[in-house]
Each structure stands twice: as structure tokens, then as C-alpha cells.
Write a protein that holds these residues in place. Structure first.
Motif, PDB file in Angstrom:
ATOM      1  N   PRO A 169       0.809  -1.224   0.000  1.00 43.58           N
ATOM      2  CA  PRO A 169       0.000   0.000   0.000  1.00 43.58           C
ATOM      3  C   PRO A 169       0.840   1.272   0.000  1.00 43.58           C
ATOM      4  CG  PRO A 169      -0.861  -1.567   1.589  1.00 43.58           C
ATOM      5  CD  PRO A 169       0.452  -2.110   1.120  1.00 43.58           C
ATOM      6  N   GLY A 170       1.992   1.223   0.657  1.00 43.93           N
ATOM      7  CA  GLY A 170       2.867   2.386   0.665  1.00 43.93           C
ATOM      8  C   GLY A 170       3.397   2.708  -0.718  1.00 43.93           C
ATOM      9  N   LEU A 171       3.812   1.668  -1.461  1.00 48.59           N
ATOM     10  CA  LEU A 171       4.297   1.873  -2.820  1.00 48.59           C
ATOM     11  C   LEU A 171       3.185   2.377  -3.730  1.00 48.59           C
ATOM     12  CD1 LEU A 171       6.506  -1.320  -3.261  1.00 48.59           C
ATOM     13  CD2 LEU A 171       7.327   1.039  -3.262  1.00 48.59           C
ATOM     14  N   SER A 172       1.997   1.785  -3.604  1.00 44.12           N
ATOM     15  CA  SER A 172       0.873   2.187  -4.453  1.00 44.12           C
ATOM     16  C   SER A 172       0.451   3.625  -4.179  1.00 44.12           C
ATOM     17  CB  SER A 172      -0.316   1.244  -4.232  1.00 44.12           C
ATOM     18  OG  SER A 172       0.001  -0.082  -4.582  1.00 44.12           O
ATOM     19  N   ALA A 173       0.361   3.973  -2.904  1.00 47.15           N
ATOM     20  CA  ALA A 173      -0.123   5.297  -2.530  1.00 47.15           C
ATOM     21  C   ALA A 173       0.898   6.385  -2.796  1.00 47.15           C
ATOM     22  CB  ALA A 173      -0.528   5.303  -1.061  1.00 47.15           C
ATOM     23  N   GLN A 174       2.174   6.067  -2.613  1.00 45.22           N
ATOM     24  CA  GLN A 174       3.217   7.088  -2.729  1.00 45.22           C
ATOM     25  C   GLN A 174       3.235   7.703  -4.126  1.00 45.22           C
ATOM     26  OE1 GLN A 174       5.412   7.634   0.097  1.00 45.22           O
ATOM     27  NE2 GLN A 174       5.781   9.548  -0.989  1.00 45.22           N
ATOM     28  N   ALA A 175       3.153   6.862  -5.139  1.00 40.58           N
ATOM     29  CA  ALA A 175       3.247   7.351  -6.513  1.00 40.58           C
ATOM     30  C   ALA A 175       2.021   8.141  -6.933  1.00 40.58           C
ATOM     31  CB  ALA A 175       3.453   6.183  -7.470  1.00 40.58           C
ATOM     32  N   GLY A 177       0.022   9.925  -4.704  1.00 42.25           N
ATOM     33  CA  GLY A 177      -0.323  10.973  -3.749  1.00 42.25           C
ATOM     34  C   GLY A 177      -1.564  10.662  -2.941  1.00 42.25           C
ATOM     35  N   MET A 178      -1.723   9.405  -2.531  1.00 42.22           N
ATOM     36  CA  MET A 178      -2.908   8.988  -1.779  1.00 42.22           C
ATOM     37  C   MET A 178      -2.534   8.606  -0.352  1.00 42.22           C
ATOM     38  SD  MET A 178      -4.581   6.636  -4.786  1.00 42.22           S
ATOM     39  CE  MET A 178      -2.984   6.211  -5.477  1.00 42.22           C
ATOM     40  N   ASN A 179      -3.553   8.385   0.462  1.00 39.26           N
ATOM     41  CA  ASN A 179      -3.348   7.937   1.836  1.00 39.26           C
ATOM     42  C   ASN A 179      -3.132   6.423   1.832  1.00 39.26           C
ATOM     43  OD1 ASN A 179      -3.570   7.121   4.530  1.00 39.26           O
ATOM     44  ND2 ASN A 179      -5.054   8.703   5.016  1.00 39.26           N
ATOM     45  N   PRO A 439       4.444   1.313  -8.457  1.00 45.10           N
ATOM     46  CA  PRO A 439       4.473   2.747  -8.736  1.00 45.10           C
ATOM     47  C   PRO A 439       3.707   3.127 -10.002  1.00 45.10           C
ATOM     48  CG  PRO A 439       6.641   1.977  -8.088  1.00 45.10           C
ATOM     49  CD  PRO A 439       5.794   0.754  -8.279  1.00 45.10           C
ATOM     50  N   LEU A 440       3.725   2.257 -11.014  1.00 46.01           N
ATOM     51  CA  LEU A 440       3.004   2.542 -12.255  1.00 46.01           C
ATOM     52  C   LEU A 440       1.497   2.558 -12.019  1.00 46.01           C
ATOM     53  CD1 LEU A 440       2.607   2.826 -15.300  1.00 46.01           C
ATOM     54  CD2 LEU A 440       2.898   0.347 -15.501  1.00 46.01           C
ATOM     55  N   THR A 441       0.951   1.482 -11.434  1.00 45.16           N
ATOM     56  CA  THR A 441      -0.499   1.433 -11.221  1.00 45.16           C
ATOM     57  C   THR A 441      -0.944   2.471 -10.197  1.00 45.16           C
ATOM     58  OG1 THR A 441      -0.149  -0.364  -9.611  1.00 45.16           O
ATOM     59  CG2 THR A 441      -0.696  -0.985 -11.866  1.00 45.16           C
ATOM     60  N   GLY A 442      -0.097   2.753  -9.204  1.00 41.09           N
ATOM     61  CA  GLY A 442      -0.437   3.791  -8.240  1.00 41.09           C
ATOM     62  C   GLY A 442      -0.511   5.159  -8.881  1.00 41.09           C
ATOM     63  N   ALA A 443       0.459   5.467  -9.739  1.00 40.60           N
ATOM     64  CA  ALA A 443       0.460   6.760 -10.421  1.00 40.60           C
ATOM     65  C   ALA A 443      -0.729   6.881 -11.370  1.00 40.60           C
ATOM     66  CB  ALA A 443       1.766   6.942 -11.183  1.00 40.60           C
ATOM     67  N   LEU A 444      -1.030   5.809 -12.095  1.00 44.30           N
ATOM     68  CA  LEU A 444      -2.188   5.842 -12.996  1.00 44.30           C
ATOM     69  C   LEU A 444      -3.484   6.021 -12.221  1.00 44.30           C
ATOM     70  CD1 LEU A 444      -1.267   3.003 -15.515  1.00 44.30           C
ATOM     71  CD2 LEU A 444      -1.342   5.457 -15.974  1.00 44.30           C
ATOM     72  N   ALA A 445      -3.614   5.332 -11.100  1.00 46.98           N
ATOM     73  CA  ALA A 445      -4.824   5.464 -10.281  1.00 46.98           C
ATOM     74  C   ALA A 445      -4.974   6.882  -9.764  1.00 46.98           C
ATOM     75  CB  ALA A 445      -4.772   4.477  -9.116  1.00 46.98           C
ATOM     76  N   GLY A 446      -3.875   7.485  -9.316  1.00 48.57           N
ATOM     77  CA  GLY A 446      -3.931   8.850  -8.823  1.00 48.57           C
ATOM     78  C   GLY A 446      -4.277   9.849  -9.900  1.00 48.57           C
ATOM     79  N   SER A 447      -3.829   9.588 -11.126  1.00 46.89           N
ATOM     80  CA  SER A 447      -4.109  10.524 -12.209  1.00 46.89           C
ATOM     81  C   SER A 447      -5.543  10.404 -12.707  1.00 46.89           C
ATOM     82  CB  SER A 447      -3.135  10.274 -13.370  1.00 46.89           C
ATOM     83  OG  SER A 447      -3.294   8.962 -13.885  1.00 46.89           O
ATOM     84  N   LEU A 448      -6.093   9.210 -12.706  1.00 54.07           N
ATOM     85  CA  LEU A 448      -7.480   9.032 -13.131  1.00 54.07           C
ATOM     86  C   LEU A 448      -8.455   9.596 -12.100  1.00 54.07           C
ATOM     87  CD1 LEU A 448      -7.370   5.438 -14.653  1.00 54.07           C
ATOM     88  CD2 LEU A 448      -7.731   7.577 -15.891  1.00 54.07           C
ATOM     89  N   ASP A 456      -9.688   7.044  -6.538  1.00 54.06           N
ATOM     90  CA  ASP A 456      -8.305   6.693  -6.864  1.00 54.06           C
ATOM     91  C   ASP A 456      -7.762   5.607  -5.947  1.00 54.06           C
ATOM     92  OD1 ASP A 456      -8.337   8.267  -4.620  1.00 54.06           O
ATOM     93  OD2 ASP A 456      -6.842   9.705  -5.310  1.00 54.06           O
ATOM     94  N   THR A 457      -8.196   5.588  -4.692  1.00 52.75           N
ATOM     95  CA  THR A 457      -7.704   4.568  -3.769  1.00 52.75           C
ATOM     96  C   THR A 457      -8.211   3.169  -4.146  1.00 52.75           C
ATOM     97  OG1 THR A 457      -9.540   5.147  -2.281  1.00 52.75           O
ATOM     98  CG2 THR A 457      -7.386   6.125  -1.824  1.00 52.75           C
TER      99      THR A 457
END
Length: 519
Positions: A169-175, A177-179, A439-448, A456-457
Motif C-alpha cells: 500500500p505504501g508503494l501504491s499510494a506514494q506514486a 499521492g494517496m493515503n 508505482p506505475l499502477t499507483g500513479a495511474l490510479a492517482g491521475s485518473l 483513486d484509492t
């Protein structure tokens, strides 16, 4: 912001990385090359391009070191417990439950899940293989079913949520910008959906294949041959004579990477369901090993209980981002020191330091590959790109600019977004790591974000599940699934095929649940 040449170079880098993953090759070199080219084109400076290669990994390491530290402390704790023999005593009571194949199936699910949730599948595989797998075989469970259960419950269900250590979760959220706490909460719900569906299908497939409990089954299994396919595609065949007794050790655990990296070996298995031979320290300190076998699970169950109460009641303060990992790490460190004191007496200062160093070495072996990969994807985020390129970045970042540019062409459907992120995660997991694509899926989720009709979470949690269920050790034969196949003594390619349909059905169900119930 209009798309520039740097945007297209960054996109080309993403495509090359995904193609390299599909080709089952390491993606560190493409990630570093893409970082250099993106920075070079974006800044127009060769110096900036070169320094970005270093800065990207440095920024990633700065933001992710807490993850490395928690892995190191928990690994050090397990090593300290192994010296006392407490690690085996923690799972020994469950052996009495396995009276037939059906009970063995679900008992193995429960034990594998909880051990993997607290300690990761890396040490869980040899530990369970040494203590419980022979009992399950004798109870009537087929070796292929043993492999499916351990893969789905450990490498899949437990690791994909990573609710205790919270590395994923830390890797996913970090990229994005999520909690990370919100991502973790949604990931554990969705991981249970995937695991529940996959294990239910697996159990239905095994229902008519359960055998009567018999010692002859164990003898038959012992005399079989262990077949494992290596990442390079070669086949190693190891005969396991019934007279030879192999006990999984800490070295085997360290040699076999869990969902955090490709496997490099398999653990040994005791030849009969007798009580395992304790470590030397366990013979000298039987009471201490019993104490720690009870104390450690109770300590972490108390922590889980606190987190649950904090979520459900306002009377108990909720843990802030990072505090949960800090509590897990702090408890682990204290247990290392206490176990070393009991096990080594006056030499506990040196022993404690040795355990911590071993934990750090393992953490960097397991997760070090993530740094240059995460560094590249961090360039897509303006906040991180500012530090990596050492210049002010206008807008929200390259990745967000792409999403804004194609926004009008993306169907505003939560199901489309959910399955797209999930599929990208599965593809990203093809490298056999399970973590490098987060980091890729986390960044994409944050951007969508909420533009797709799904939070996004939720998207980040789905991407996380796709990554880890694929590369963490259920679908990819060149991952830590090799270790599971080695413990069960079944061909790893056959095990991957056995897991394929149940896992994909579970992932599809999780995507639907994520959109409909979690939003």
C-alpha cells in the motif's frame, strides 16, 4: 499543458518497460535508460539527464526507506525466533486439525494466510512446508492442492493486501499521492474477495479428488520427484529419498524470495509429520520458545485489534499514515532484542546486531530493484520530478498531462477504469516480482482519480492486486511460485496452470466489487 517531446519519450519508456516485463526480462536497465532520456529531453541538458539517473533512485529511496526498514526489522525478528525454535511452535497447534483432506485444505488456508500476513510468504513457505505440508498430504490432500492453497492464501491473498507491514500500500499510494491507510483498507477487502473466489473454485475442483487419510500417501509423496522450472526455462529434477530428512532453515528462507522478488531456490521438507527437530537454542530454552510462540502472535493480534477498533470507534485515536508500520517495526525490534537476550545471554548485543544486519541485507536484496523503477515512474509526478530534475515543474506532471489529454476519449465508466488498471497490474507483474509495477499502477490510479467514477484509492488497490496476484507468486512460474512448487513437490508450470482460472475469476470478481461497493 500541451504534450511535448518529453511526454512522448516518457510514454515510450513505459511501453518499453511493459514489453520487457512481458518478455520476462529484468526492467532495471530500461527504467534507468528511460529516466535518462526523459530528463534529457525535458531539460535539454545532458548534465540534468545524468544527475536524474542518480536523483531518481535517491528520491525513491528517501520516500521508500521506511518500507525497507520495516521489512528488515520483521525479518530480523523471524531469525531471532528461529534460533529459539519459536517459529515452529507458533504453527504446531494447527496440525491437530488436519484430520482429513477437507479439513487440511481449509486449515492450510488459515495458517498460511495469517503467517504470511504477519511475516510475508518468504519465511512462511519453508516454515509451513517443514511443519504442516506432510501432515496435509497424510490427511488426503493432493500435492497439487497443497501448492494451490499455499500460493493463493500466502503469495496471493495475504501479500496482495500486505495489511500488517503495509509495504505494497505504501508503494501504491506514494506514486499517486494517496493515503496509504485508505489503500490498505480497500486492498484487504478486495484481496479477500479474490482469495475467497479462487480458493472456492480450487476447493470445488479438488472435492472429488480428496483421498482417505493414510500413511501410504506420505510414503508415496516422499518417494516422488521434485520438479521445478527455473526462470531461465531449464528444468532441475531432484530426487527426494524417503530416508533423507530435509528441514527448512533460515538460509532457505533467505534464499527464496517471496512476493517481493523472483525466487532463487526452494525449501526442504521433512519426510514425515513428526514434530520437527528444534533449533539448538530451542533445546536449551524450551520455555522461552513456548513463551515467544505465544507472545508474538498475541502482540500482533492486539495491534490488529487496536486498528480495527480505531476504525470503528471515535473513542480510540486512529493511526496516522506510517504509524501502523512504525508500531509493527517497533514491536519487532523489541522482540529481536528480547529473543536474542534469552537465546544468547551475554552475547545478545552482537547477536541482535547480526539479526538486524541480516534483515537489512534481505530487505535490500528483496526490494532494492524497486528503487530505479520507482524513480522513473516518480518523474511522472510533478512533486517528485521537481526534486529529481532539480527544476520547477509546471502543472501536475507528465503522467497527469497524458490523462488530461486523453480524458475525452476515455469512456466515463468505472468498470472500464477498474478492469484497465487491473489488467495493467497483471501485465506489470509478469516480471515475477509483484512489486516493481506498483508505482506505475499507483500513479495511474492517482491521475485518473474520481473522473472515471471510481475513487483513486480503489483503483490503486485493484492495481496492487493485479501486480501481486500475477507476479507475487500465483500466475507467473518464474516468481516465488517456484518455492511453493518445491515445497509441494509438483511441477511449477503445472501449478501455475492450476492457479490460472481460479485467480483470474477472483480478480474479475474483485473489480466488480470494487466498483459497486467501494466506489
Amino acid at each position: 499543458m500541451p504534450l511535448t517531446a518529453a511526454h512522448w519519450v516518457y510514454l515510450a519508456g513505459v511501453v518499453v518497460i511493459l514489453a520487457t516485463m512481458i518478455a520476462r526480462k529484468n526492467i532495471v536497465v530500461p527504467a534507468v535508460a528511460a529516466t535518462f532520456l526523459t530528463a534529457l529531453v525535458f531539460s535539454g541538458s545532458l548534465v540534468t539527464g545524468l544527475t536524474a539517473v542518480f536523483n531518481a533512485s535517491l528520491v525513491a529511496a528517501t520516500n521508500l526507506f521506511n518500507i525497507f526498514l520495516i521489512i528488515a526489522l520483521v525479518t530480523a525478528m523471524l531469525h531471532a525466533l528461529q534460533v529459539l525454535g519459536a517459529d515452529r511452535k507458533m504453527v504446531a497447534p494447527f496440525r491437530g486439525v488436519m484430520r482429513n483432506g477437507h479439513m487440511a485444505f481449509w486449515a492450510l488456508v488459515v495458517v498460511t494466510y495469517f503467517i504470511s500476513l504477519f511475516f510475508w510468504p518468504t519465511p512462511a513457505v519453508p516454515l509451513i512446508g517443514a511443519v504442516l505440508v506432510p501432515v496435509a498430504i497424510r490427511a488426503g490432500l493432493r500435492p497439487m492442492a497443497v501448492g494451490l492453497v499455499m500460493a493463493c492464501a500466502g503469495q496471493g491473498m495475504a501479500l496482495s493486501s500486505d495489511y500488517v507491514m503495509r509495504v505494497a500500500p505504501g508503494l501504491s499510494a506514494q506514486a499517486g499521492g494517496m493515503n496509504p491507510n485508505v489503500v490498505a483498507d480497500k486492498a484487504i477487502v478486495l484481496s479477500l474477495v479474490v482469495g475467497g473466489v479462487a480458493l472456492a473454485i480450487g476447493y470445488a475442483l479438488e472435492w472429488r479428488k480428496m483421498r482417505r487419510p493414510s500413511a501410504a500417501l506420505l510414503v508415496e509423496w516422499e518417494r516422488g520427484e521434485q520438479l521445478a522450472t527455473t526462470p531461465a526455462g531449464s528444468t532441475d529434477q531432484v530426487t527426494a529419498p524417503p530416508a533423507r530428512r530435509l528441514v527448512a532453515s533460515g538460509a532457505a528462507a533467505r534464499a527464496t524470495m517471496g512476493g517481493d522478488g523472483p525466487a532463487s531456490g526452494s525449501a526442504g521438507i521433512p519426510a514425515e509429520p513428526a514434530d520437527p527437530v528444534p533449533a539448538d537454542g530451542a533445546r536449551a530454552h524450551p520455555r522461552a520458545s513456548t513463551f515467544f510462540a505465544v507472545f508474538v502472535p498475541l502482540a500482533y493480534l492486539s495491534l490488529i485489534g487496536y486498528m480495527i477498533v480505531a476504525k470503528a470507534s471515535a473513542s480510540v485515536p486512529d493511526l496516522e499514515s506510517g504509524e501502523a508500520a512504525g508500531l509493527v517495526g517497533g514491536v519487532a525490534a523489541l522482540i529481536v532484542f528480547l529473543a536474542a537476550l534469552v537465546g544468547d545471554g551475554r552475547g545478545f548485543l552482537e547477536t541482535s546486531a547480526t539479526h538486524l544486519v541480516d534483515g537489512l541485507v534481505f530487505a535490500f536484496k528483496a526490494m532494492g530493484i524497486v528503487l530505479p523503477i520507482a524513480g522513473f515512474f516518480f518523474i511522472g509526478n510533478a512533486e517528485f520530478a521537481t526534486d529529481i530534475l532539480d527544476m520547477d515543474i509546471q502543472g501536475d506532471g507528465i503522467l497527469f498531462d497524458f490523462v488530461a489529454a486523453v480524458q475525452s476519449h476515455i469512456p466515463e465508466s468505472g468498470f472500464v477504469a477498474a478492469f484497465a488498471i487491473l489488467i495493467i497490474g497483471v501485465i506489470a507483474g509478469l516480471d515475477g516480482s509483484g512489486f516493481s509495477g506498483l508505482p506505475l499502477t499507483g500513479a495511474l490510479a492517482g491521475s485518473l482519480g474520481d473522473d472515471a467514477g471510481v475513487s483513486d484509492t480503489t483503483l490503486a488497490a485493484l492495481g496492487q492486486l493485479g501486480n501481486i496476484w500475477s507476479g507475487g507468486g500465483t500466475l507467473v512460474a518464474w516468481s516465488s511460485l517456484i518455492a511453493v512448487a518445491g515445497v509441494a513437490r509438483v511441477p511449477v508450470l503445472d501449478l501455475a496452470r492450476r492457479c490460472f482460472v481460479p485467480v483470474l475469476c477472483g480478480l474479475a470478481a474483485a473489480a466488480v466489487v470494487g466498483v459497486v461497493l467501494l466506489g
